[in-house]
Motif scaffolding. Structure first.
Motif, short mmCIF file in Angstrom:
data_model
loop_
_atom_site.label_atom_id
_atom_site.label_comp_id
_atom_site.label_asym_id
_atom_site.label_seq_id
_atom_site.Cartn_x
_atom_site.Cartn_y
_atom_site.Cartn_z
N ARG A 24 36.22 19.41 40.39
CA ARG A 24 36.28 20.45 39.37
C ARG A 24 37.29 21.49 39.82
N ALA A 25 38.15 21.93 38.94
CA ALA A 25 39.21 22.87 39.32
C ALA A 25 38.64 24.27 39.50
N ILE A 26 39.37 25.05 40.26
CA ILE A 26 38.96 26.43 40.51
C ILE A 26 39.85 27.36 39.69
N ASP A 27 39.24 28.35 39.15
CA ASP A 27 39.98 29.33 38.33
C ASP A 27 40.98 30.06 39.22
N SER A 28 42.27 29.94 38.91
CA SER A 28 43.29 30.50 39.79
C SER A 28 43.35 32.02 39.73
N SER A 29 42.69 32.61 38.76
CA SER A 29 42.75 34.08 38.69
C SER A 29 41.59 34.71 39.44
N VAL A 39 42.86 50.34 39.78
CA VAL A 39 42.66 48.96 40.18
C VAL A 39 41.42 48.41 39.47
N LYS A 40 40.40 49.24 39.46
CA LYS A 40 39.15 48.80 38.84
C LYS A 40 39.38 48.39 37.38
N LYS A 41 40.28 49.10 36.76
CA LYS A 41 40.54 48.79 35.35
C LYS A 41 41.15 47.42 35.18
N LYS A 42 41.92 47.01 36.14
CA LYS A 42 42.64 45.76 36.00
C LYS A 42 41.87 44.56 36.52
N ILE A 43 40.88 44.81 37.36
CA ILE A 43 40.18 43.70 38.00
C ILE A 43 38.70 43.73 37.65
N GLU A 44 38.21 42.54 37.40
CA GLU A 44 36.77 42.44 37.13
C GLU A 44 36.07 42.10 38.45
N PHE A 45 35.09 42.91 38.78
CA PHE A 45 34.37 42.64 40.03
C PHE A 45 33.05 41.98 39.72
N ILE A 46 32.78 40.87 40.39
CA ILE A 46 31.51 40.20 40.20
C ILE A 46 30.77 40.27 41.53
N LEU A 47 29.60 40.86 41.48
CA LEU A 47 28.81 40.95 42.71
C LEU A 47 27.95 39.72 42.81
N GLU A 95 25.97 43.11 48.52
CA GLU A 95 25.71 44.19 49.47
C GLU A 95 26.93 45.05 49.75
N ASN A 96 28.07 44.60 49.27
CA ASN A 96 29.28 45.41 49.42
C ASN A 96 29.51 46.32 48.21
N LYS A 97 28.50 46.41 47.39
CA LYS A 97 28.66 47.15 46.13
C LYS A 97 29.18 48.57 46.37
N SER A 98 28.60 49.20 47.41
CA SER A 98 28.99 50.61 47.64
C SER A 98 30.47 50.75 47.97
N ASP A 99 31.04 49.68 48.51
CA ASP A 99 32.46 49.76 48.86
C ASP A 99 33.34 49.89 47.63
N LEU A 100 32.80 49.49 46.50
CA LEU A 100 33.61 49.54 45.29
C LEU A 100 33.95 50.97 44.89
N GLU A 101 33.13 51.90 45.40
CA GLU A 101 33.40 53.30 45.06
C GLU A 101 34.77 53.76 45.56
N GLY A 123 47.97 39.94 41.72
CA GLY A 123 47.74 39.70 40.30
C GLY A 123 46.42 39.00 39.99
N ILE A 124 45.46 39.10 40.91
CA ILE A 124 44.14 38.50 40.69
C ILE A 124 43.39 39.29 39.60
N LYS A 125 42.65 38.55 38.77
CA LYS A 125 41.96 39.22 37.67
C LYS A 125 40.48 39.44 37.97
N LYS A 126 39.93 38.54 38.79
CA LYS A 126 38.48 38.58 39.01
C LYS A 126 38.21 38.40 40.51
N ILE A 127 37.37 39.29 41.03
CA ILE A 127 37.06 39.17 42.45
C ILE A 127 35.56 39.05 42.63
N LEU A 128 35.19 38.08 43.45
CA LEU A 128 33.78 37.92 43.76
C LEU A 128 33.52 38.57 45.11
N ILE A 129 32.60 39.56 45.10
CA ILE A 129 32.27 40.16 46.39
C ILE A 129 30.76 40.17 46.59
#
Ligand code: ADP
Length: 786
Positions: free
Chosen positions: A700-705, A756-764, A744-750, A735-741
């Protein structure tokens, strides 16, 4: 002429004309005879009665004189001795007998033979009247005077002369002893009258004496002059030597007094002060040229120049400190707040033995310049010491004075340079400290940083304790992991992460460009760099978390522009995207922009290195084999273990993952992380590697973004990792669109800038299934497989 007392005898005798000399009666003299005619005359005379007539040649230069060439009055003489000399000439010793006068020359060849009248007299016939008596005395006096003036006549002769009673003889004797001109000699010879002869001699002697006196005077004058000059020279030299001796001593005494005066004013322990005073005194005892005096002087100079009790007055004003930090640095809000808090505590608690600030972050993020700003806002001096690669303890603590070329260590040197005992002292790159056989610089540093010990920091060269407790130490490091634990314990870490492109852009426009323009003597009118050009520099000419290379590139642009302005005589240089390459050459970097194609077995991870974040592409190939796991790309142990943990998870959950449960039996798995030269380590690529393997196994392919970071456990849990901000920034650049973190690193997003936050979707995420849900393309949606 009173010739009455004379008996005249006529004789024919051989004659010799003399050149440049006269012979008087009673005179004994020897001379050499060389002319043939004269030799013949001598020989003839020897055959007869040894008598010969000697008269002076008028012109002594004439070789072959005739009868008119010699005076006709001369002396009948007796040859006493003859000696043949080599070369044919003859040396004769003769004695003058009496005056004679030529009457006739009887023959000229082979020798002159003259018919002469010889004048002789008896002593008792002489009548000495008063005139003669007086004249005789005058002549004796003259002679005496002459003898004292002339060095040519022996004074003993005086005795002989004074005893002479015969006035004629007196004159002849005196005349033969003094040196007279030939004409004068002849005048005396021709004076037959005694009185006349005395008078002539007196006159001649007076004249001679006068000349001698003048001679003497001249001589004296010259002598005086010479001796005066010599004396002066000698005295002057002596004076110089004395002055030098006294002066050097004086100078030395003054120098030592100077040192002692200064040392006495210093506030240092009594014992050490006495030691320093003793050293100063030793200068007087040692030879000025000995090597030791040099060492002592260096030591004393250090002692007197160190700021033992010079302290700058702190100005703790939070408002102005904030202003300084804000005007000098863009962004870094948290860092600035932390620093202001730190300063505020200082204000409340004076003499606080507070923790030491440690600014940690990648290069070029402004750690040094923040430390400088702290010094400025506190009104303290600032000094900086790079610890990178320092292995030798002596660099910190100095060498003992017995060591050739010994010097104090860098700490004391920099304190002296700062001119105060309470500067802000920055230790750069404390994480790069190394130790080897030359001692352990870390432990020396520990002593310096320890508030309990550093008030008596003793440099090996000075051997006197210096109080470092008032110094405000700040350290910097790229990472805390390599800071020796005891050091890290004492420090309060403030992290400065890298900058986003946006932040870099602002820093460049607001700080770096104006600063570089100023440094290159350019104005805004001279050089304008367009905004897109600055962004181009950031993206294509630098690849860094900080702004050091950005600043360097801007400096390059300024330098080239300055050259152009001077060389081509242009007023304004405009740099834009189009002509940027003319200034900086071809772009050096191209960001690995995320592949726009979704691929099987290729996942994008995020890494964090000392120099900032990076995107990391992880490739997996599964092929028929025997269940081997291969890991390449210079992976560290922790990373390898993390890969194995991922495989274990997959094996344990194969069913749920839709993978054959014995896939590992006849399958080899190869995990590769490109850019193999760069060592990679850490557990944070765990979920990325697992995702890539699952993708390869399930096709199965991986989403390149999508990019991801997180540690994986055997149970598929996702654990938090470090460096989120750096990693996010790197992903943003790529140019990544989505980052999986990890959740427990949620606080780092602050910390992540809003832009940057506007351009990237963060998935915890907190487990692997979530990761796969986000990363793998739903079947049928697979645009391409490899
Ligand atoms: P570090 O010590 O972290 O390696 P420096 O303090 O030497 O970095 O910073 C490099 C250059 O970048 C300096 O000229 C500094 O003034 C500038 N700089 C870094 N960060 C900022 C910032 N936030 N605002 C303005 N200038 C900055």
């Amino acid at each position: 002429m009173k010739k009455d007392i004379y008996k005249i005898v006529e004789r024919d005798i051989p004659l010799i004309p003399l050149r440049g000399m006269s012979v008087f009666p009673y005179m004994v003299i020897h001379f050499d005879v060389g002319r043939e005619k004269s030799i013949n005359a001598l020989e003839k005379s020897m055959i007869d009665d040894s008598l010969i007539f000697l008269c002076s040649q008028i012109d002594p230069k004439k070789d072959d004189p005739s009868i008119d060439d010699f005076y006709h009055v001369g002396t009948v003489s007796k040859i006493k001795q003859m000696l043949k000399l080599p070369g044919g000439s003859i040396r004769v010793l003769i004695e003058g007998v009496s005056r004679g006068k030529i009457i006739n020359i009887k023959q000229e060849e082979p020798f002159f033979e003259a018919e002469i009248e010889e004048f002789t007299y008896e002593l008792e016939d002489i009548k000495i009247d008063k005139e003669i008596e007086a004249a005789m005395r005058l002549v004796v006096d003259d002679f005496e005077e002459y003898v004292t003036l002339s060095s040519r006549v022996s004074p003993e002769l005086l005795l002989t002369i004074t005893e002479i009673e015969d006035p004629g003889r007196l004159v002849d004797m005196v005349a033969s002893y003094v040196y007279l001109k030939p004409e004068d000699n002849q005048r005396i010879l021709e004076a037959f009258d005694f009185y006349e002869r005395l008078e002539i001699l007196h006159l001649i002697l007076q004249e001679e004496i006068e000349i001698l006196e003048i001679e003497e005077k001249i001589n004296q004058r010259v002598k005086v002059q010479i001796s005066k000059v010599q004396k002066e020279y000698y005295l002057r030299e002596q004076m110089k030597a004395i002055q030098k001796e006294l002066g050097e001593r004086d100078e030395l005494v003054e120098e030592v007094e100077n040192y002692k005066e200064k040392i006495n004013k210093i506030k240092m322990p009594k014992e050490e002060k006495e030691k320093a005073l003793d050293e100063a005194d030793r200068l007087l005892r040692l030879s000025p040229n000995s090597a030791e005096t040099g060492v002592i002087r260096t030591y004393l100079d250090w002692i007197v120049e160190l700021p033992w009790d010079i302290e700058t007055k702190d100005k703790i004003n939070i408002k102005s400190a904030r202003e300084i930090l804000n005007t000098e640095h863009f962004g870094l809000e948290d860092v600035k707040e932390r620093i202001l808090e730190f300063i505020a505590i200082r204000k409340l608690k004076k003499n606080m033995k507070g923790p030491i600030l440690c600014l940690v972050g990648p290069p070029g993020v402004g750690k040094t310049s923040i430390a400088k700003s702290i010094a400025k806002s506190l009104n303290r001096k600032f000094v900086r010491m790079s610890l990178g690669g320092i292995r030798d303890e002596a660099e910190i603590r100095g060498h003992r004075r017995t060591y050739v070329g010994a010097m104090p260590g860098r700490i004391i040197s920099l304190i002296k340079k700062s001119g105060s005992k309470n500067p802000v002292f920055l230790f750069d790159e404390i994480d790069k400290l190394s130790s080897d056989f030359r001692g352990d610089p870390a432990s020396a540093l520990l002593e310096v940083l320890d508030p309990e010990q550093n008030n008596t920091f003793t440099d090996n060269f000075l051997e006197a304790p210096f109080d470092l407790s008032k110094v405000m130490f700040i350290t910097t490091a790229n990472t805390t992991s390599s800071i020796p634990a005891p050091l890290l314990d004492r420090m309060e870490v403030i992290r400065i992460s890298g900058y986003t492109e946006e932040e870099k852009f602002n820093i460049a426009m607001e700080h770096l460009l104006p600063k570089q323009l100023k440094e290159h003597g350019l104005s805004k009118e001279n050089l304008s760099v367009s905004e897109p050009a600055v962004r181009d520099i950031i993206n294509n000419y630098t690849r860094e978390a900080g702004v050091r290379n950005l600043e360097r590139n801007i400096a390059n642009v300024c330098r080239k522009a300055a050259k152009k302005i001077v060389e081509d005589d242009v007023k304004t240089v405009r740099v834009n995207r189009g002509n940027l390459a003319n200034y900086l050459g071809v772009p050096k970097y191209r960001y690995d922009l995320a592949d726009d194609k979704n691929k099987v077995g290729v996942a994008t991870g995020l890494a964090w290195t000392a120099v900032g974040g990076e995107t990391l592409s992880i490739e997996v190939n599964c092929m028929k084999g025997t269940g081997k796991l291969q890991l390449t790309g210079k992976l560290g142990d922790v990373m390898k273990e993390s890969a194995m943990a991922g495989i274990s998870y997959i094996r344990a959950n194969s069913e749920r993952l839709n993978i054959e449960d014995d896939f590992y039996k006849d399958m080899d798995i190869h995990i590769h992380v490109p850019e193999g030269a760069i060592p990679k380590d850490g557990p944070s690529a765990g979920i990325t590697m697992a995702t890539a393997v699952i993708s390869a196994l399930t096709n199965r392919a991986i989403d390149s973004s999508v990019a991801m970071t997180g540690e994986i456990t055997l149970r598929g849990r996702v654990l938090p990792v470090g460096g989120i901000k750096e990693k996010v920034l790197a992903a943003h650049r790529a140019g990544i669109k989505k980052i999986l973190i990890p959740i427990e690193n949620k606080s780092d997003l602050e910390e992540i800038p809003d832009k940057v936050k506007k351009k990237i979707e963060f998935i915890l995420v907190d487990n692997m299934l979530q990761v796969l849900d986000e990363a793998l393309i739903i079947e049928g949606d697979n645009s391409e497989s490899n």
